[in-house]
Write an enzyme that holds these catalytic residues in place. Structure first.
Site, PDB file in Angstrom:
ATOM      1  N   GLU A  50       8.608   7.838   6.997  1.00 46.84           N
ATOM      2  CA  GLU A  50       7.103   8.408   6.456  1.00 46.84           C
ATOM      3  C   GLU A  50       6.489   7.685   7.467  1.00 46.84           C
ATOM      4  O   GLU A  50       5.542   6.659   6.799  1.00 46.84           O
ATOM      5  CB  GLU A  50       6.787   8.003   5.052  1.00 46.84           C
ATOM      6  CG  GLU A  50       7.762   8.659   4.333  1.00 46.84           C
ATOM      7  CD  GLU A  50       7.531   8.206   2.598  1.00 46.84           C
ATOM      8  OE1 GLU A  50       7.734   8.793   1.736  1.00 46.84           O
ATOM      9  OE2 GLU A  50       7.313   6.956   2.565  1.00 46.84           O
TER      10      GLU A  50
ATOM     11  N   CYS B  18     -25.743  -3.770   4.510  1.00 43.52           N
ATOM     12  CA  CYS B  18     -26.357  -5.028   3.989  1.00 43.52           C
ATOM     13  C   CYS B  18     -25.298  -5.616   3.309  1.00 43.52           C
ATOM     14  O   CYS B  18     -24.958  -5.867   2.102  1.00 43.52           O
ATOM     15  CB  CYS B  18     -27.292  -4.633   3.065  1.00 43.52           C
ATOM     16  SG  CYS B  18     -28.825  -3.797   3.769  1.00 43.52           S
TER      17      CYS B  18
HETATM   18  C1  LIG Z   1       1.296   4.266   3.450  1.00 49.41           C
HETATM   19  C2  LIG Z   1       2.467   4.552   3.088  1.00 49.41           C
HETATM   20  C3  LIG Z   1       3.365   4.943   4.395  1.00 49.41           C
HETATM   21  C4  LIG Z   1       2.710   4.958   5.664  1.00 49.41           C
HETATM   22  O1  LIG Z   1       2.725   3.691   6.148  1.00 49.41           O
HETATM   23  P1  LIG Z   1       2.394   3.334   7.812  1.00 49.41           P
HETATM   24  O2  LIG Z   1       2.222   1.732   7.771  1.00 49.41           O
HETATM   25  O3  LIG Z   1       1.089   3.773   8.177  1.00 49.41           O
HETATM   26  O4  LIG Z   1       3.512   3.834   8.481  1.00 49.41           O
HETATM   27  C5  LIG Z   1       4.491   5.442   4.082  1.00 49.41           C
HETATM   28  N1  LIG Z   1       5.009   5.821   2.807  1.00 49.41           N
HETATM   29  C6  LIG Z   1       4.253   5.283   1.940  1.00 49.41           C
HETATM   30  C7  LIG Z   1       5.011   5.449   0.470  1.00 49.41           C
HETATM   31  C8  LIG Z   1       3.079   4.841   2.063  1.00 49.41           C
HETATM   32  O5  LIG Z   1       2.368   4.324   0.603  1.00 49.41           O
END
Ligand SMILES: *Cc1c(COP(=O)(O)O)cnc(C)c1O
Length: 420
Positions: A275, A345
């Site tokens: 991911e 601000c």
């Molecule tokens: C934010 C997140 C990601 C992505 O993270 P990166 O550092 O942008 O690669 C992947 N998996 C989960 C569960 C996340 O919360």
């Protein structure tokens, strides 16, 4: 450090084949600008590095949720990682097949769960027992079965900023190993749920391989125990978190990462899922802003620009560094030090501090690099500032992929009752 799809041609910053100055003249400032080439190449680099394992790569929508950006990645074969009903809506609008959507987050509502089950997403990443109970109840009510990964908290320190570390024992994310094992033993209790995956995401902007290897080894040990008890794990979601270059980091490349990770999973039959957010989108975008005033004080020089912390909050929120590039290079050897600050601000409203650059004056254009991830998506209307446009470049073409908000957008949906 310049990224190759952002470069100077005759002293003017270009994104691929398009002059940033020309875009600024057309759309006004400030704005976000993305390179289609960098974006898709980063996706493909990861895909190629892990070719032998054929993982599903689900781009993390929270990093950059523009429909055009999502569409470009989905067309290359990317799936999407969503963390809300709103992101699921975006994923659908970008034409992402349900079979490539995973859904994470500690606080899913009934209507979000219902929508995701009805759409038939690949996997929920579940973060607590009450959430699992809820998903099971809703799936039962809908007479559907749904697939679930348990997000485990491996208790490792990823050596990154505290606010973006998510795999330590005291984090609100994930389920400890003991509880997770009890859930799997009790799988029959969740009759409308197929408990078929493990999910782990230890944090963000992690530049070395070791924390990943440590976490994944713990995960494998855990899976071995489960499998010895007869549990079949089909999906192993290894999360995101791959770091990128903001200043002088030397993050591992996709293939270095793969060469550390792949051996762990050889001879295993899981479908791997990644991911990544920042790794794909971070260096594909810049934030372009214009100098309004140069304010010289006895202590410091300030370049006051038209973009602020409401547009790009990372420096204010995490003290993040974004490299500063002039859109037009000047032929001056003498450099001056500036704090680049916004019009908001708040004293925390800065984009860059103590940067050496040729002398600035009103109307000069500046670019903040590596702003393609957690840039626009974290922007707000604070100080009643309309959110800025996003522009996508591909070769010599460019398009506004999100318009600048108008004054009327600022008050849309507001009502002043007659009794006020
Ligand atoms: C934010 C997140 C990601 C992505 O993270 P990166 O550092 O942008 O690669 C992947 N998996 C989960 C569960 C996340 O919360």
């Amino acid at each position: 450090m310049m990224m190759h799809d952002f470069h100077y041609r005759k002293g003017t910053l270009h994104c691929e084949g398009v002059s940033v100055l020309k875009i600024a003249e057309q759309v006004g400032t400030p704005f976000y600008l993305y390179s289609h080439k960098t974006l898709t190449e980063h996706y493909l680099k990861l895909e190629q590095a892990f070719q032998s394992a054929r993982p599903l790569i689900c781009f993390s929508v929270k990093a950059n949720s523009s429909l055009a950006v999502l569409r470009a990645l989905v067309k290359k074969g990317s799936g999407l990682d969503v963390v809300s009903g709103g992101e699921l809506y975006r994923a659908k609008k970008a034409g992402c097949p349900a079979s490539r959507i995973v859904y994470a987050g500690v606080g899913k509502t009934d209507s979000e769960i219902t929508e995701a089950i009805q759409f038939g997403i690949l996997l929920f990443n579940v973060e607590s027992i009450p959430e699992l109970e809820r998903i099971n109840t809703i799936a039962q009510r809908l007479s559907k079965r749904t697939r679930v990964s348990i997000r485990i908290n491996p208790g490792v320190d990823p050596h990154t900023h505290d606010h973006i570390a998510t795999g330590k024992a005291e984090s609100k994310f994930g389920i400890d190993l003991q509880t997770a094992r009890r859930i799997f033993r009790n799988a029959a209790h969740y009759s409308s749920v197929s408990l078929c995956g493990i999910h782990v995401h230890i944090g963000s902007q992690i530049v070395q391989g070791e924390p990943f290897v440590q976490a994944f080894e713990k995960v494998l040990l855990f899976v071995d125990h489960l499998e010895a008890e007869g549990v079949k794990i089909q999906f192993l979601n290894l999360g995101g978190g791959l770091g990128i270059i903001y200043s002088d980091e030397r993050p591992q490349t996709a293939s270095e990462f793969a060469s550390k990770i792949l051996p762990l999973f050889r001879s295993r039959s899981f479908r791997l899922i990644f991911e990544p957010g920042r790794f794909i989108a971070g260096n594909s975008g810049i934030f372009v802003t214009k100098v309004l005033f140069v304010k010289e004080t006895p202590a410091k020089n300030f370049a006051i620009v038209d973009g602020g912390m409401n547009d790009l909050i990372r420096p204010a929120l995490y003290g993040s560094f974004h490299d500063l590039w002039p859109v037009m290079k000047k032929n001056q050897s003498q450099k001056f030090s500036y704090d680049v600050v916004g019009p908001i601000c708040e004293s925390g409203d800065f984009l860059a501090k103590n940067r050496k650059i040729s002398k600035l004056k009103t109307d000069d254009l500046l670019a903040l690099a590596s702003a393609g991830a957690y840039g626009f998506t974290m922007s707000s209307n604070y100080n009643a500032r309309p959110r800025v446009p996003e522009v996508l470049v591909r070769g010599r073409k460019f398009s506004v992929i999100r318009e600048r908000e108008k004054r009327t957008d600022l008050i849309r949906g507001e009502h002043v009752p007659s009794w006020v």
